[in-house]
Design a protein around this motif. Structure first.
Motif, PDB file in Angstrom:
ATOM      1  N   GLY A 201       0.774  -1.238   0.000  1.00 16.39           N
ATOM      2  CA  GLY A 201       0.000   0.000   0.000  1.00 16.39           C
ATOM      3  C   GLY A 201       0.801   1.281   0.000  1.00 16.39           C
ATOM      4  O   GLY A 201       0.231   2.374   0.016  1.00 16.39           O
ATOM      5  N   GLU A 202       2.122   1.172  -0.038  1.00 17.49           N
ATOM      6  CA  GLU A 202       2.952   2.374  -0.034  1.00 17.49           C
ATOM      7  C   GLU A 202       2.892   3.064  -1.395  1.00 17.49           C
ATOM      8  O   GLU A 202       2.767   2.413  -2.435  1.00 17.49           O
ATOM      9  N   GLU A 203       2.982   4.392  -1.390  1.00 20.58           N
ATOM     10  CA  GLU A 203       2.986   5.149  -2.641  1.00 20.58           C
ATOM     11  C   GLU A 203       4.227   4.782  -3.459  1.00 20.58           C
ATOM     12  O   GLU A 203       5.315   4.650  -2.898  1.00 20.58           O
ATOM     13  N   PRO A 204       4.059   4.631  -4.773  1.00 20.55           N
ATOM     14  CA  PRO A 204       5.198   4.218  -5.616  1.00 20.55           C
ATOM     15  C   PRO A 204       6.442   5.094  -5.456  1.00 20.55           C
ATOM     16  O   PRO A 204       7.559   4.578  -5.401  1.00 20.55           O
ATOM     17  N   ALA A 205       6.251   6.411  -5.375  1.00 19.79           N
ATOM     18  CA  ALA A 205       7.402   7.313  -5.250  1.00 19.79           C
ATOM     19  C   ALA A 205       8.148   7.062  -3.939  1.00 19.79           C
ATOM     20  O   ALA A 205       9.391   7.033  -3.909  1.00 19.79           O
ATOM     21  N   ALA A 206       7.395   6.855  -2.851  1.00 16.59           N
ATOM     22  CA  ALA A 206       8.014   6.590  -1.556  1.00 16.59           C
ATOM     23  C   ALA A 206       8.689   5.217  -1.551  1.00 16.59           C
ATOM     24  O   ALA A 206       9.782   5.045  -1.000  1.00 16.59           O
ATOM     25  N   ALA A 207       8.039   4.257  -2.177  1.00 16.15           N
ATOM     26  CA  ALA A 207       8.604   2.908  -2.248  1.00 16.15           C
ATOM     27  C   ALA A 207       9.902   2.909  -3.059  1.00 16.15           C
ATOM     28  O   ALA A 207      10.877   2.249  -2.701  1.00 16.15           O
ATOM     29  N   LEU A 208       9.927   3.694  -4.139  1.00 22.48           N
ATOM     30  CA  LEU A 208      11.125   3.806  -4.963  1.00 22.48           C
ATOM     31  C   LEU A 208      12.279   4.416  -4.171  1.00 22.48           C
ATOM     32  O   LEU A 208      13.404   3.912  -4.200  1.00 22.48           O
ATOM     33  N   ALA A 209      11.984   5.484  -3.437  1.00 19.63           N
ATOM     34  CA  ALA A 209      13.019   6.152  -2.649  1.00 19.63           C
ATOM     35  C   ALA A 209      13.585   5.221  -1.570  1.00 19.63           C
ATOM     36  O   ALA A 209      14.796   5.192  -1.334  1.00 19.63           O
ATOM     37  N   LYS A 210      12.709   4.438  -0.951  1.00 19.32           N
ATOM     38  CA  LYS A 210      13.134   3.528   0.111  1.00 19.32           C
ATOM     39  C   LYS A 210      13.990   2.378  -0.431  1.00 19.32           C
ATOM     40  O   LYS A 210      14.874   1.865   0.260  1.00 19.32           O
ATOM     41  N   ALA A 211      13.720   1.974  -1.686  1.00 23.45           N
ATOM     42  CA  ALA A 211      14.435   0.842  -2.273  1.00 23.45           C
ATOM     43  C   ALA A 211      15.745   1.245  -2.944  1.00 23.45           C
ATOM     44  O   ALA A 211      16.473   0.402  -3.440  1.00 23.45           O
ATOM     45  N   LYS A 212      16.054   2.551  -2.941  1.00 22.52           N
ATOM     46  CA  LYS A 212      17.288   3.015  -3.576  1.00 22.52           C
ATOM     47  C   LYS A 212      18.480   2.861  -2.642  1.00 22.52           C
ATOM     48  O   LYS A 212      18.354   2.895  -1.425  1.00 22.52           O
ATOM     49  N   GLY A 213      19.633   2.700  -3.242  1.00 24.79           N
ATOM     50  CA  GLY A 213      20.865   2.627  -2.469  1.00 24.79           C
ATOM     51  C   GLY A 213      22.036   2.908  -3.402  1.00 24.79           C
ATOM     52  O   GLY A 213      21.852   3.132  -4.598  1.00 24.79           O
ATOM     53  N   SER A 214      23.236   2.917  -2.856  1.00 25.34           N
ATOM     54  CA  SER A 214      24.415   3.146  -3.693  1.00 25.34           C
ATOM     55  C   SER A 214      25.553   2.253  -3.232  1.00 25.34           C
ATOM     56  O   SER A 214      25.552   1.773  -2.091  1.00 25.34           O
ATOM     57  N   TYR A 215      26.507   2.066  -4.117  1.00 30.12           N
ATOM     58  CA  TYR A 215      27.647   1.204  -3.824  1.00 30.12           C
ATOM     59  C   TYR A 215      28.921   1.894  -4.283  1.00 30.12           C
ATOM     60  O   TYR A 215      28.927   2.636  -5.270  1.00 30.12           O
ATOM     61  N   GLY A 216      30.013   1.618  -3.563  1.00 25.69           N
ATOM     62  CA  GLY A 216      31.293   2.210  -3.921  1.00 25.69           C
ATOM     63  C   GLY A 216      31.362   3.673  -3.497  1.00 25.69           C
ATOM     64  O   GLY A 216      30.734   4.092  -2.523  1.00 25.69           O
ATOM     65  N   ARG A 217      32.100   4.468  -4.267  1.00 25.77           N
ATOM     66  CA  ARG A 217      32.285   5.893  -3.941  1.00 25.77           C
ATOM     67  C   ARG A 217      31.352   6.755  -4.794  1.00 25.77           C
ATOM     68  O   ARG A 217      31.758   7.740  -5.396  1.00 25.77           O
ATOM     69  N   PHE A 218      30.077   6.345  -4.812  1.00 21.06           N
ATOM     70  CA  PHE A 218      29.097   7.043  -5.653  1.00 21.06           C
ATOM     71  C   PHE A 218      29.029   8.537  -5.327  1.00 21.06           C
ATOM     72  O   PHE A 218      28.992   9.388  -6.218  1.00 21.06           O
ATOM     73  N   ALA A 219      29.039   8.852  -4.035  1.00 19.48           N
ATOM     74  CA  ALA A 219      28.917  10.253  -3.610  1.00 19.48           C
ATOM     75  C   ALA A 219      30.109  11.110  -4.027  1.00 19.48           C
ATOM     76  O   ALA A 219      30.017  12.339  -4.085  1.00 19.48           O
ATOM     77  N   GLU A 220      31.239  10.475  -4.329  1.00 18.82           N
ATOM     78  CA  GLU A 220      32.448  11.221  -4.702  1.00 18.82           C
ATOM     79  C   GLU A 220      32.584  11.439  -6.209  1.00 18.82           C
ATOM     80  O   GLU A 220      33.563  12.026  -6.672  1.00 18.82           O
ATOM     81  N   GLY A 221      31.617  10.958  -6.976  1.00 15.67           N
ATOM     82  CA  GLY A 221      31.705  11.075  -8.430  1.00 15.67           C
ATOM     83  C   GLY A 221      31.750  12.523  -8.903  1.00 15.67           C
ATOM     84  O   GLY A 221      31.002  13.364  -8.423  1.00 15.67           O
ATOM     85  N   THR A 222      32.643  12.802  -9.849  1.00 14.75           N
ATOM     86  CA  THR A 222      32.696  14.154 -10.425  1.00 14.75           C
ATOM     87  C   THR A 222      31.659  14.300 -11.536  1.00 14.75           C
ATOM     88  O   THR A 222      31.306  15.409 -11.920  1.00 14.75           O
ATOM     89  N   ARG A 223      31.189  13.144 -12.033  1.00 13.63           N
ATOM     90  CA  ARG A 223      30.141  13.168 -13.042  1.00 13.63           C
ATOM     91  C   ARG A 223      29.246  11.952 -12.838  1.00 13.63           C
ATOM     92  O   ARG A 223      29.724  10.861 -12.567  1.00 13.63           O
ATOM     93  N   ILE A 224      27.942  12.187 -12.911  1.00 14.17           N
ATOM     94  CA  ILE A 224      26.969  11.111 -12.743  1.00 14.17           C
ATOM     95  C   ILE A 224      26.271  10.894 -14.084  1.00 14.17           C
ATOM     96  O   ILE A 224      25.779  11.847 -14.690  1.00 14.17           O
ATOM     97  N   ILE A 225      26.246   9.639 -14.553  1.00 14.42           N
ATOM     98  CA  ILE A 225      25.610   9.369 -15.837  1.00 14.42           C
ATOM     99  C   ILE A 225      24.530   8.298 -15.712  1.00 14.42           C
ATOM    100  O   ILE A 225      24.549   7.470 -14.791  1.00 14.42           O
ATOM    101  N   ASN A 226      23.567   8.325 -16.631  1.00  9.63           N
ATOM    102  CA  ASN A 226      22.588   7.255 -16.768  1.00  9.63           C
ATOM    103  C   ASN A 226      23.195   6.240 -17.729  1.00  9.63           C
ATOM    104  O   ASN A 226      23.420   6.551 -18.899  1.00  9.63           O
ATOM    105  N   PRO A 227      23.493   5.019 -17.270  1.00 12.15           N
ATOM    106  CA  PRO A 227      24.217   4.061 -18.106  1.00 12.15           C
ATOM    107  C   PRO A 227      23.457   3.604 -19.344  1.00 12.15           C
ATOM    108  O   PRO A 227      24.045   3.047 -20.265  1.00 12.15           O
ATOM    109  N   ARG A 228      22.144   3.823 -19.349  1.00 12.48           N
ATOM    110  CA  ARG A 228      21.343   3.379 -20.479  1.00 12.48           C
ATOM    111  C   ARG A 228      21.193   4.443 -21.568  1.00 12.48           C
ATOM    112  O   ARG A 228      20.886   4.122 -22.713  1.00 12.48           O
ATOM    113  N   HIS A 229      21.373   5.701 -21.191  1.00 11.71           N
ATOM    114  CA  HIS A 229      21.103   6.787 -22.158  1.00 11.71           C
ATOM    115  C   HIS A 229      22.245   7.761 -22.342  1.00 11.71           C
ATOM    116  O   HIS A 229      22.154   8.658 -23.187  1.00 11.71           O
ATOM    117  N   GLN A 230      23.314   7.633 -21.586  1.00  8.28           N
ATOM    118  CA  GLN A 230      24.427   8.575 -21.715  1.00  8.28           C
ATOM    119  C   GLN A 230      25.737   7.844 -22.023  1.00  8.28           C
ATOM    120  O   GLN A 230      25.926   6.720 -21.600  1.00  8.28           O
TER     121      GLN A 230
END
Length: 230
Positions: A201-230
């Motif tokens: 019953g959770e809202e999709p946007a909230a469920a998406l945010a809760k299911a997100k995470g990161s691995y490695g030094r993601f926060a230190e990236g000088t550039r962030i890309i979408n691997p499917r479109h960039q």
């Protein structure tokens, strides 16, 4: 029984030692397996089709020769998902010998059954030395939270380099690059967890945010890309 004339005219010679088959390890016991009902164990098998367009990982939990639990995971060919659905209905309740000689719809699934059969009857199961084996449901636990297969999908070209598309953690949404444009981390969405939250019953946007995470030094990236479109 029909015997040839040559055999009919032979005299009988008594057999010497006959100690039966060598025992194999099964669920914490050493078993002299003479019949299919003597076989128990949980294990995995990998199979592929003739054109090697797809592959199957098959997990069976066998108790007293009967397949009590089956997990069919396939990748590569779109038709294999439908084949896996039919194979899942076919496998449960059959003896492993029946399953070996049954058309499991897809070449890759049939090959996985063959490879898995060899492991089971030779005592090379995952549960060979586990007393009592594993309960029915152990195969499902391989999928973890969200009950979704672990899939790794990567793509790479000489011209544009690698793209991480799916990792064990989930669907990769963004990759972080350093000053040399090398990947140093990624952001992902755990699809299984997200769908579970939405189902509760959770809202999709909230469920998406809760299911997100990161691995490695993601926060230190000088550039962030979408691997499917960039």
């Amino acid at each position: 029984m029909i015997y040839s004339t040559e055999v009919e005219h032979m005299c009988r010679v008594a057999k010497g030692a006959n100690h039966g088959p060598a025992p194999i390890p099964q669920e914490g016991k050493w078993v002299q397996s003479r019949e299919i009902k003597d076989i128990s164990g949980l294990t995995h098998g990998i199979g592929w089709c003739a054109p090697q367009q797809g592959a199957c990982k098959l997990t069976l939990n066998v108790k007293d020769g009967i397949i009590e639990e089956a997990l069919v995971e396939v990748i590569g060919c779109s038709g294999m998902t439908h084949s896996a659905a039919m194979a899942a209905e076919i496998l449960s309740g059959k003896t492993i010998l029946e399953a070996l000689n049954t058309d499991l719809v897809c070449d890759a699934i049939n090959t996985a059954m063959r490879e898995l059969f060899l492991q089971i009857v030779y005592g090379r199961t995952q549960t060979a030395f586990s007393e009592g084996g594993l309960p029915i449901g152990a195969g499902l636990e391989d999928l973890g939270k969200g009950l979704r297969s672990t899939v790794g999908t990567m793509y790479s070209t000489v011209a544009k380099g690698p793209r991480y598309l799916e990792m064990a953690e989930g669907f990769v949404t963004r990759c972080a690059l350093d000053e040399n444009d090398e990947i140093i981390g990624y952001e992902f969405v755990h699809i299984g967890k997200m769908m579970e939250s939405i189902a509760k019953g959770e809202e999709p946007a909230a469920a998406l945010a809760k299911a997100k995470g990161s691995y490695g030094r993601f926060a230190e990236g000088t550039r962030i890309i979408n691997p499917r479109h960039q």
